[in-house]
Write a protein that holds these residues in place. Structure first.
Motif, PDB file in Angstrom:
ATOM      1  N   SER A   3      52.441 -18.885  75.638  1.00 43.25           N
ATOM      2  CA  SER A   3      52.187 -19.426  74.313  1.00 43.25           C
ATOM      3  C   SER A   3      53.254 -20.454  73.940  1.00 43.25           C
ATOM      4  O   SER A   3      54.317 -20.521  74.547  1.00 43.25           O
ATOM      5  N   ASP A   4      52.938 -21.249  72.915  1.00 44.42           N
ATOM      6  CA  ASP A   4      53.883 -22.256  72.447  1.00 44.42           C
ATOM      7  C   ASP A   4      55.202 -21.600  72.084  1.00 44.42           C
ATOM      8  O   ASP A   4      55.267 -20.570  71.446  1.00 44.42           O
ATOM      9  N   GLY A   5      56.279 -22.247  72.455  1.00 48.31           N
ATOM     10  CA  GLY A   5      57.592 -21.734  72.128  1.00 48.31           C
ATOM     11  C   GLY A   5      58.142 -20.791  73.173  1.00 48.31           C
ATOM     12  O   GLY A   5      59.298 -20.409  73.128  1.00 48.31           O
ATOM     13  N   ALA A   6      57.321 -20.347  74.138  1.00 47.73           N
ATOM     14  CA  ALA A   6      57.811 -19.460  75.170  1.00 47.73           C
ATOM     15  C   ALA A   6      58.639 -20.257  76.154  1.00 47.73           C
ATOM     16  O   ALA A   6      58.293 -21.353  76.538  1.00 47.73           O
ATOM     17  N   ALA A   7      59.777 -19.696  76.586  1.00 47.34           N
ATOM     18  CA  ALA A   7      60.667 -20.448  77.452  1.00 47.34           C
ATOM     19  C   ALA A   7      60.209 -20.406  78.894  1.00 47.34           C
ATOM     20  O   ALA A   7      59.996 -21.439  79.510  1.00 47.34           O
ATOM     21  N   SER A   8      60.045 -19.238  79.456  1.00 42.37           N
ATOM     22  CA  SER A   8      59.696 -19.163  80.865  1.00 42.37           C
ATOM     23  C   SER A   8      59.400 -17.737  81.267  1.00 42.37           C
ATOM     24  O   SER A   8      59.824 -16.802  80.610  1.00 42.37           O
ATOM     25  N   ALA A   9      58.688 -17.607  82.378  1.00 39.65           N
ATOM     26  CA  ALA A   9      58.425 -16.301  82.975  1.00 39.65           C
ATOM     27  C   ALA A   9      59.121 -16.246  84.323  1.00 39.65           C
ATOM     28  O   ALA A   9      59.202 -17.248  85.046  1.00 39.65           O
ATOM     29  N   HIS A  10      59.624 -15.061  84.664  1.00 38.37           N
ATOM     30  CA  HIS A  10      60.399 -14.899  85.893  1.00 38.37           C
ATOM     31  C   HIS A  10      59.964 -13.623  86.597  1.00 38.37           C
ATOM     32  O   HIS A  10      59.872 -12.568  85.964  1.00 38.37           O
ATOM     33  N   LEU A  11      59.727 -13.730  87.891  1.00 36.15           N
ATOM     34  CA  LEU A  11      59.329 -12.586  88.689  1.00 36.15           C
ATOM     35  C   LEU A  11      60.552 -11.913  89.305  1.00 36.15           C
ATOM     36  O   LEU A  11      61.526 -12.582  89.664  1.00 36.15           O
ATOM     37  N   GLY A  12      60.481 -10.611  89.413  1.00 35.99           N
ATOM     38  CA  GLY A  12      61.448  -9.850  90.190  1.00 35.99           C
ATOM     39  C   GLY A  12      60.708  -9.150  91.313  1.00 35.99           C
ATOM     40  O   GLY A  12      59.653  -8.554  91.071  1.00 35.99           O
ATOM     41  N   VAL A  13      61.209  -9.238  92.522  1.00 32.73           N
ATOM     42  CA  VAL A  13      60.534  -8.646  93.678  1.00 32.73           C
ATOM     43  C   VAL A  13      61.535  -7.820  94.483  1.00 32.73           C
ATOM     44  O   VAL A  13      62.646  -8.276  94.763  1.00 32.73           O
ATOM     45  N   GLY A  14      61.126  -6.620  94.795  1.00 34.41           N
ATOM     46  CA  GLY A  14      61.878  -5.798  95.733  1.00 34.41           C
ATOM     47  C   GLY A  14      61.031  -5.603  96.971  1.00 34.41           C
ATOM     48  O   GLY A  14      59.818  -5.419  96.867  1.00 34.41           O
ATOM     49  N   ALA A  15      61.638  -5.675  98.128  1.00 35.71           N
ATOM     50  CA  ALA A  15      60.854  -5.569  99.369  1.00 35.71           C
ATOM     51  C   ALA A  15      61.655  -4.850 100.436  1.00 35.71           C
ATOM     52  O   ALA A  15      62.871  -5.048 100.559  1.00 35.71           O
ATOM     53  N   ARG A  16      60.962  -4.023 101.181  1.00 32.46           N
ATOM     54  CA  ARG A  16      61.591  -3.439 102.356  1.00 32.46           C
ATOM     55  C   ARG A  16      61.731  -4.496 103.443  1.00 32.46           C
ATOM     56  O   ARG A  16      61.024  -5.501 103.442  1.00 32.46           O
ATOM     57  N   SER A  17      62.617  -4.239 104.367  1.00 31.54           N
ATOM     58  CA  SER A  17      62.778  -5.164 105.488  1.00 31.54           C
ATOM     59  C   SER A  17      61.466  -5.275 106.255  1.00 31.54           C
ATOM     60  O   SER A  17      60.834  -4.263 106.589  1.00 31.54           O
TER      61      SER A  17
END
Length: 536
Positions: A3-17
């Protein structure tokens, strides 16, 4: 898109080898769809620095066109996360790589040793989607946008704990369920054990809390309805004329006008029913909205109760209602259980000489209004009550209506005072019957379903929480051992939840939560996790 005024979205990912790239990509895509976002909304992908070169993580970042941000384990471990797990804690020192990395990437940070920036406050990081898991990966989504809904309420401040636990996981403190009795399906006369006059507004009165206690839809009334109500103020010198509104309600339900009675909210209808009808053995099906029983008792009636059982999903068994009951009251969908009873189960209660009252105050929050009995003329003794206060945000205006046989409508009308519904309320009723308004309500009902599913998914992460299955209303009912204490902790964290022990058939271990937007829900889930940790 954000929406207007929103700065940004950021993903966090955890993964096994060795996590497969296609598995990571599929999980990322699912999380974005759940948030209603696209790849273009994502600004970065955060993870544990030791996993930043994993092929699956690199491939996901490349597909999104964003950089990979690697965080040290100590940085991640310092972020309190709403859904911590023992296994990643043991492996990496971080209770949830995905949630911590998403929050850090979105702007959460440290002011000093052990001092965590509050999450969910203005300008802070906000978890939009809690961690979602596949076999080899986890993913969460956070944003650095300010929260618009309830932004005047204080932000949820999480305690600066390095990690928490989810009950039942390895390494977690043991949880011992408290034995409790479940209300039996039986009939008995009322007692004063429950405060039938307690309603959700009491939970938020005089305090600035994020409101999950009252089932009125947020951001209402809409502008177009406000304008219609405001325009009506020029006609306040004249006495109210309800003919146009009554005709609009009748047309909406394909009924003649003499089957419609406009009331000052559904609550007035309960008082009229209790005073106008010569009933001898009224019965109320509980747990449900308590005002019908309170009105009957105030009118001098001895009220029987049918208590639906948790182990039956709080679903109606028509055979449990006594044959000699000459007035039966039931909600559909029922407040507070959010159960939507089949129309066939309710009509099975109808019989000659009995008034069957169905409170459909929340039916317009059900897509398609399936199982509604409004408009039915083939059910003897049927009275359907509707409220316009919940979906349209008109609790302060007081407007609702009853649909019943002409003789019943006439009896109720004789009990009403002159001009019981104000001109602004009549104008609002007529406006809410328009095709455009009905389409808007239907859209809102679908959106509520999406947000309810998100809330239930988040609640399912807590082993301490048990929700009533099959919720269909704009609220959910949940059980937590010692919920009354948890409710007080939630208040200290900025959230108001509806206590359950005022509903016959429930006790202090129950809470009702209104469905809110995703951002508010995620903030609540963080607060709930903190409230449970405090007691753990």
């Amino acid at each position: 898109m954000l929406s207007d005024g929103a700065a940004s979205a950021h993903l966090g990912v955890g993964a096994r080898s060795g996590a497969p790239a296609d598995e990571v990509l599929a999980l990322v895509g699912a999380v974005l769809r759940e948030a209603g976002l696209t790849r273009a909304d994502v600004r970065s992908l955060g993870t544990l620095d030791a996993r930043a070169a994993e092929p699956g993580i690199v491939a996901a970042a490349a597909a999104l066109g964003v950089p990979v941000r690697g965080f040290r384990a100590a940085e991640l471990a310092a972020v309190p996360v709403p859904h911590p797990s023992a296994r990643p804690l043991a492996a990496t020192g971080t209770a949830s790589v995905a949630e911590a990395a998403a929050l850090l990437a979105a702007g959460a940070g440290l002011r000093g040793p052990g001092d965590v920036v509050p999450l969910g406050g203005p300008g802070g990081a906000l978890l939009l989607v809690p961690k979602r898991k596949t076999r080899y990966a986890t993913c969460a989504l956070a944003a650095s946008a300010p929260v618009r809904p309830n932004e005047d309420a204080p932000g949820v401040r999480l305690l600066p704990l390095p990690h928490g636990y989810i009950a039942g996981e390895p390494g977690s403190p043991p949880t011992i369920p408290t034995p409790h009795t479940t209300a039996a399906m039986d009939t008995h006369t009322h007692t004063d054990a429950h405060d039938l006059r307690h309603h959700g507004d009491a939970e938020v009165r005089d305090e600035k809390l994020i409101d999950l206690a009252v089932n009125v839809r947020t951001n209402t009334p809409p502008d177009w309805l406000r304008e219609r109500i405001a325009d009506s103020l020029t006609g306040l010198a004249a006495y109210p004329d309800g003919r146009a509104a009554r005709a609009a309600v009748a047309e909406r339900h394909d009924l003649p006008s003499n089957r419609v009675l406009l009331t000052a909210g559904a609550a007035e209808a309960f008082v009229l029913l209790a005073r106008a009808l010569p009933v001898r053995r009224p019965v109320v099906v509980h747990p449900q909205f308590t005002e019908p029983e309170a009105a009957l008792r105030d009118a001098g009636h001895e009220v029987g109760r049918v208590l639906l059982r948790e182990e039956d999903g709080f679903r109606l068994d028509p055979a449990a209602v006594p044959e000699d009951a000459d007035l039966v009251v039931i909600g559909n969908p029922t407040n507070p259980t959010s159960v939507l009873h089949p129309a066939a189960s309710i009509t099975a209660l109808a019989r000659p000489g009995r008034i069957l009252v169905v409170d459909e105050a929340f039916m317009d929050a059900v897509p398609g209004e399936r199982e509604s009995l409004a408009g039915r003329t083939d059910v003897p003794g049927l009275v359907v009550l509707r409220s316009l206060t919940k979906t349209w945000g008109l609790a302060g205006l007081r407007i609702g209506y009853a649909l019943a046989e002409p003789e019943t409508v006439a009896a109720l009308e004789r009990t009403q005072p002159l001009w019981p519904v104000s001109t602004p309320a009549l104008v609002a009723a007529e406006a809410c019957m328009s095709r455009a308004a009905l389409a808007e309500a239907e859209h809102a009902a679908h959106r509520i379903g999406v947000e309810r599913a998100h809330l239930l998914a988040g609640l399912a992460e807590f082993d301490e929480v048990r929700t009533v299955a099959g919720a269909e209303g704009p609220f959910v009912l949940l059980r937590i051992d010692g919920a009354d204490t948890v409710r007080e902790r939630l208040r200290s964290l900025g959230f108001a939840a509806r206590r359950g022990d005022t509903f016959p058939g429930l006790d202090r271990n129950w809470l009702r939560l209104a469905v809110r937007d995703r951002a508010t829900t995620n903030r609540f889930l963080q607060a709930l996790d903190q409230a449970l940790l405090i007691g753990g």
